[in-house]
Design a protein around this motif. Structure first.
Motif, short mmCIF file in Angstrom:
data_model
loop_
_atom_site.label_atom_id
_atom_site.label_comp_id
_atom_site.label_asym_id
_atom_site.label_seq_id
_atom_site.Cartn_x
_atom_site.Cartn_y
_atom_site.Cartn_z
N VAL A 105 0.83 -1.20 0.00
CA VAL A 105 0.00 0.00 0.00
C VAL A 105 0.87 1.25 0.00
O VAL A 105 0.59 2.22 -0.72
CB VAL A 105 -0.96 -0.01 1.21
CG1 VAL A 105 -1.63 1.34 1.40
CG2 VAL A 105 -1.99 -1.10 1.04
N ARG A 106 1.94 1.25 0.78
CA ARG A 106 2.86 2.40 0.80
C ARG A 106 3.49 2.64 -0.57
O ARG A 106 3.63 3.77 -1.01
CB ARG A 106 3.94 2.19 1.85
CG ARG A 106 3.47 2.38 3.25
CD ARG A 106 4.61 2.23 4.24
NE ARG A 106 4.08 2.30 5.59
CZ ARG A 106 4.47 1.52 6.58
NH1 ARG A 106 5.41 0.62 6.39
NH2 ARG A 106 3.94 1.64 7.78
N LYS A 107 3.86 1.54 -1.22
CA LYS A 107 4.47 1.65 -2.54
C LYS A 107 3.49 2.27 -3.53
O LYS A 107 3.84 3.18 -4.28
CB LYS A 107 4.90 0.26 -3.03
CG LYS A 107 5.67 0.29 -4.33
CD LYS A 107 6.01 -1.11 -4.80
CE LYS A 107 7.28 -1.57 -4.16
NZ LYS A 107 7.75 -2.87 -4.70
N ARG A 108 2.23 1.80 -3.53
CA ARG A 108 1.22 2.37 -4.42
C ARG A 108 0.98 3.84 -4.13
O ARG A 108 0.83 4.65 -5.05
CB ARG A 108 -0.10 1.60 -4.27
CG ARG A 108 -0.13 0.33 -5.03
CD ARG A 108 -1.53 -0.22 -5.09
NE ARG A 108 -1.48 -1.63 -4.77
CZ ARG A 108 -2.35 -2.28 -4.02
NH1 ARG A 108 -3.37 -1.67 -3.51
NH2 ARG A 108 -2.21 -3.56 -3.80
N ARG A 109 0.92 4.20 -2.85
CA ARG A 109 0.69 5.58 -2.44
C ARG A 109 1.82 6.48 -2.93
O ARG A 109 1.59 7.57 -3.46
CB ARG A 109 0.57 5.67 -0.92
CG ARG A 109 0.12 7.02 -0.42
CD ARG A 109 -0.03 7.05 1.08
NE ARG A 109 -0.98 6.05 1.54
CZ ARG A 109 -0.87 5.38 2.67
NH1 ARG A 109 0.15 5.59 3.48
NH2 ARG A 109 -1.79 4.50 3.04
N ASN A 110 3.06 6.01 -2.80
CA ASN A 110 4.21 6.79 -3.27
C ASN A 110 4.19 6.94 -4.79
O ASN A 110 4.55 8.00 -5.32
CB ASN A 110 5.52 6.15 -2.82
CG ASN A 110 5.75 6.35 -1.33
OD1 ASN A 110 5.22 7.26 -0.72
ND2 ASN A 110 6.54 5.46 -0.75
N LYS A 116 1.45 12.65 -9.42
CA LYS A 116 0.91 14.00 -9.21
C LYS A 116 2.00 15.06 -9.34
O LYS A 116 1.78 16.12 -9.92
CB LYS A 116 0.25 14.10 -7.83
CG LYS A 116 -1.09 13.47 -7.74
CD LYS A 116 -1.70 13.71 -6.37
CE LYS A 116 -3.07 13.09 -6.27
NZ LYS A 116 -3.67 13.32 -4.94
N ARG A 117 3.16 14.77 -8.81
CA ARG A 117 4.28 15.72 -8.89
C ARG A 117 4.70 15.95 -10.34
O ARG A 117 5.00 17.07 -10.74
CB ARG A 117 5.47 15.22 -8.09
CG ARG A 117 5.29 15.33 -6.61
CD ARG A 117 6.52 14.83 -5.88
NE ARG A 117 6.25 14.76 -4.46
CZ ARG A 117 6.84 13.92 -3.62
NH1 ARG A 117 7.78 13.10 -4.07
NH2 ARG A 117 6.53 13.91 -2.36
N LYS A 118 4.72 14.89 -11.13
CA LYS A 118 5.10 15.00 -12.53
C LYS A 118 4.08 15.82 -13.32
O LYS A 118 4.44 16.57 -14.20
CB LYS A 118 5.28 13.62 -13.15
CG LYS A 118 6.52 12.91 -12.67
CD LYS A 118 6.66 11.56 -13.30
CE LYS A 118 7.90 10.85 -12.75
NZ LYS A 118 8.05 9.50 -13.31
N ARG A 119 2.79 15.67 -12.99
CA ARG A 119 1.75 16.43 -13.67
C ARG A 119 1.84 17.92 -13.38
O ARG A 119 1.57 18.74 -14.23
CB ARG A 119 0.36 15.93 -13.24
CG ARG A 119 -0.07 14.70 -13.97
CD ARG A 119 -1.51 14.40 -13.66
NE ARG A 119 -1.58 13.02 -13.21
CZ ARG A 119 -2.46 12.52 -12.41
NH1 ARG A 119 -3.40 13.28 -11.90
NH2 ARG A 119 -2.45 11.26 -12.07
N LYS A 120 2.22 18.27 -12.16
CA LYS A 120 2.31 19.68 -11.76
C LYS A 120 3.45 20.40 -12.47
O LYS A 120 3.38 21.59 -12.71
CB LYS A 120 2.48 19.81 -10.25
CG LYS A 120 1.22 19.50 -9.49
CD LYS A 120 1.43 19.72 -8.01
CE LYS A 120 0.16 19.41 -7.25
NZ LYS A 120 0.33 19.59 -5.80
N LYS A 121 4.50 19.68 -12.80
CA LYS A 121 5.67 20.29 -13.44
C LYS A 121 5.44 20.61 -14.86
O LYS A 121 4.78 20.73 -15.65
CB LYS A 121 6.90 19.38 -13.34
CG LYS A 121 7.41 19.30 -11.95
CD LYS A 121 8.62 18.41 -11.91
CE LYS A 121 9.14 18.32 -10.48
NZ LYS A 121 10.30 17.48 -10.40
#
Length: 121
Positions: A105-110, A116-121
């Motif tokens: 679950v942590r891996k999927r969340r990361n 999301k970070r890539k989309r913002k850039k």
């Protein structure tokens, strides 16, 4: 489980979620609080269900009294339990399998955060 004795205080049927909600009292004079695994095994034997359907929500110990009260959910189906119970409860009760589930679950969340970070850039 040598010096521990268990007693079911209350059983409540929750038909909507397909489970029984139990309160179990554990007397453990001059011994430590019983482990989740010990309580799960005892409840499964008493109710005649599989250990994988029993989930300990909490074990609350009274200071200096040698008594603990455990809140337990016993499901009719383990798949339903995995859908209903919170992830941290599953991890506590499933041991190594629960740790693997948390990591997944942590891996999927990361991965979602990175997208999301890539989309913002």
């Amino acid at each position: 489980m040598s010096s521990e004795s268990f007693n079911i205080i209350n059983i409540r049927e929750n038909k909507l979620l397909g489970r029984r909600e139990l309160l179990v009292e554990a007397a453990h004079i001059n011994a430590s609080t019983p482990t989740r695994q010990n309580v799960r095994e005892w409840v499964s034997k008493q109710l005649g269900v599989d250990v994988s359907n029993v989930f300990i929500r909490r074990i609350k110990t009274q200071y200096g009294a040698g008594k603990s009260v455990a809140e337990i959910h016993v499901y009719n189906d383990s798949k339903l339990a995995r859908a209903v119970e919170p992830l941290y409860i599953l991890a506590r009760n499933l041991g190594e399998e629960g740790k693997k589930l948390l990591e997944e679950v942590r891996k999927r969340r990361n991965e979602r955060r990175e997208k999301k970070r890539k989309r913002k850039k």
